[in-house]
Design an enzyme around this catalytic site. Sequence first.
Site, PDB file in Angstrom:
ATOM      1  CB  SER A   1     -16.187   3.279  -7.987  1.00  4.78           C
ATOM      2  OG  SER A   1     -15.781   4.127  -6.743  1.00  4.78           O
ATOM      3  CB  SER A   2     -12.586   6.820  -9.591  1.00  2.00           C
ATOM      4  OG  SER A   2     -11.790   6.559  -8.274  1.00  2.00           O
TER       5      SER A   2
ATOM      6  N   GLY B   1     -17.168   5.436  -1.942  1.00  2.00           N
ATOM      7  CA  GLY B   1     -16.485   6.420  -0.906  1.00  2.00           C
ATOM      8  C   GLY B   1     -15.956   4.651  -0.223  1.00  2.00           C
TER       9      GLY B   1
ATOM     10  N   GLY C   1     -12.912   3.061  -1.624  1.00  2.00           N
ATOM     11  CA  GLY C   1     -11.927   2.638  -1.127  1.00  2.00           C
ATOM     12  C   GLY C   1     -11.722   1.542  -2.069  1.00  2.00           C
TER      13      GLY C   1
ATOM     14  CD  GLU D   1      -3.567   0.041   0.497  1.00  4.93           C
ATOM     15  OE1 GLU D   1      -3.032  -0.186  -0.817  1.00  4.93           O
ATOM     16  OE2 GLU D   1      -4.300  -1.599   0.367  1.00  4.93           O
ATOM     17  CG  HIS D   2       0.143   5.105   0.401  1.00  5.58           C
ATOM     18  ND1 HIS D   2      -1.015   5.642  -0.005  1.00  5.58           N
ATOM     19  CD2 HIS D   2      -1.424   4.591   1.418  1.00  5.58           C
ATOM     20  CE1 HIS D   2      -1.765   6.178   0.579  1.00  5.58           C
ATOM     21  NE2 HIS D   2      -2.179   5.273   0.670  1.00  5.58           N
ATOM     22  CB  THR D   3       5.034   0.216  -2.644  1.00  2.00           C
ATOM     23  OG1 THR D   3       3.142  -0.023  -3.607  1.00  2.00           O
ATOM     24  CG2 THR D   3       4.618   0.267  -1.175  1.00  2.00           C
TER      25      THR D   3
ATOM     26  CG  ASP E   1      -6.147   2.233  -7.478  1.00  2.00           C
ATOM     27  OD1 ASP E   1      -5.752   1.627  -6.758  1.00  2.00           O
ATOM     28  OD2 ASP E   1      -6.464   3.493  -7.046  1.00  2.00           O
TER      29      ASP E   1
HETATM   30  C1  GLA Z   1      -5.734   4.925  -4.444  1.00  2.00           C
HETATM   31  C2  GLA Z   1      -4.567   4.842  -5.266  1.00  2.00           C
HETATM   32  C3  GLA Z   1      -3.272   4.210  -5.819  1.00  2.00           C
HETATM   33  C4  GLA Z   1      -2.910   3.261  -4.472  1.00  2.00           C
HETATM   34  C5  GLA Z   1      -3.528   3.403  -3.315  1.00  2.00           C
HETATM   35  C6  GLA Z   1      -2.305   3.658  -1.872  1.00  2.00           C
HETATM   36  O1  GLA Z   1      -6.016   3.681  -4.692  1.00  2.00           O
HETATM   37  O2  GLA Z   1      -5.210   5.230  -6.279  1.00  2.00           O
HETATM   38  O3  GLA Z   1      -2.947   4.564  -7.325  1.00  2.00           O
HETATM   39  O4  GLA Z   1      -2.138   4.907  -4.157  1.00  2.00           O
HETATM   40  O5  GLA Z   1      -4.172   4.507  -2.845  1.00  2.00           O
HETATM   41  O6  GLA Z   1      -1.750   2.083  -1.931  1.00  2.00           O
END
Ligand code: GLA
Length: 389
Positions: free
Chosen positions: A128-129, A123, A125, A33-35, A173
């Site tokens: 959906s977008s 919303g 996470g 995550e957040h990588t 995503d």
């Molecule tokens: C959101 C962002 C992704 C990713 C995650 C965290 O979903 O759209 O690109 O950075 O947060 O892992």
Amino acid sequence: MTTSELRRAFRDAYGKDAEHVYFSPGRVNLIGEHTDYNGGYVFPCALSFGTYMLIAANGEKCLKFRSLNMPEVTEIPLNLLTTPLPARHWVNYPLGCIAQFVKRGHAVREGYDILIWGNVPAGAGLSSSAALEVVTAYAFNELLGTGFNRTELARIGQLSEQEFAGVRCGIMDQFASAQGKKDHAIYLNCDTLDFELVPVRLNGIKVVISNTHSPHKLDSGAYNDRVSQCQTALSELRSVRPELKNLAELTVEDFEKIGSAITDAVAYRRARHVVSEVARTKEAVSALRAGDIERFGKLMCESHISLRDDYEVTGLHLDTLAEEAWKIEGVIGSRMTGGGFGGCTVSLVRDEAIETFKQLVGQAYERKTGIRPDFYVAQISDGAREIND
Ligand code: GLA
């Protein structure tokens, strides 16, 4: 809704039949995550819920957008496809993708009537977008005959989100939505975009998604701040290691040696999360391949702790769901998934513990937050496609 109900809704809206029905899924990330925007590894899978796009040529010089999830109809003239609508307008997500085709020299010369429907919880996470972006990229790739591959379609979706929605997101995503495969997770190197599909064969264990229904949605401001803090950390690290391309290149040992070059305490913790999360993701995928699901689960819990303490993207709602899950026998691992600040957790739960999990986690969460959470047993599914029934 079934496909025939969607086709009927299209007829009601536009007075004619849809010529095509396309679909692209949401995703859940198992670890990493957040990588992605730091050139690291992620390990998401596509879900069975997502976004549908029904479409037919209209013989006019405009695109018409309707959504069954939103009230208004939006008409965009074909000569204005590269101009964003006012901020937060939902049509910016598909429009931003179509703009990418135009910018690459593929003009849209024909008008279309478009109807959108999505069943990814809003919303939550669960992207959906991205589902909306990728279904648009997939549809226009087919309609215009542009022949982009799925990785390019993911990139088009990511650029739409960055340029038309103002979120400096990574590619995870959109990539999961485009490249997903039934019963597989995608082990993606976000620097090179090389990936492997890894079977998620979990005998007697399910992937359970728990929705906080927390009022905080993914806050693009806080998300973009994290991106900037990582860039600050990277530029300070380059003072001692000029060739460093991204944070994810560093091992945990490297970071122990040179991390002190980061002068800002917050940026230091953000970078420490990224480096440790990349190491956990690599190890988790090896553990899964070796059949060591217990180790995989432990790494999921460590990932949550790092996102809570170093990256600070969890908060009461996500922490309560994860921490209550950890107390339950039969829970292999549990962590927040996606961008954070609300949204969902993902847990691996033994079949026989699922009911207890829902009951105990649900009660404890409601006691603490006053909100009733929702639970979904995830079905790992295929990526973007045309639906022919
Ligand atoms: C959101 C962002 C992704 C990713 C995650 C965290 O979903 O759209 O690109 O950075 O947060 O892992």
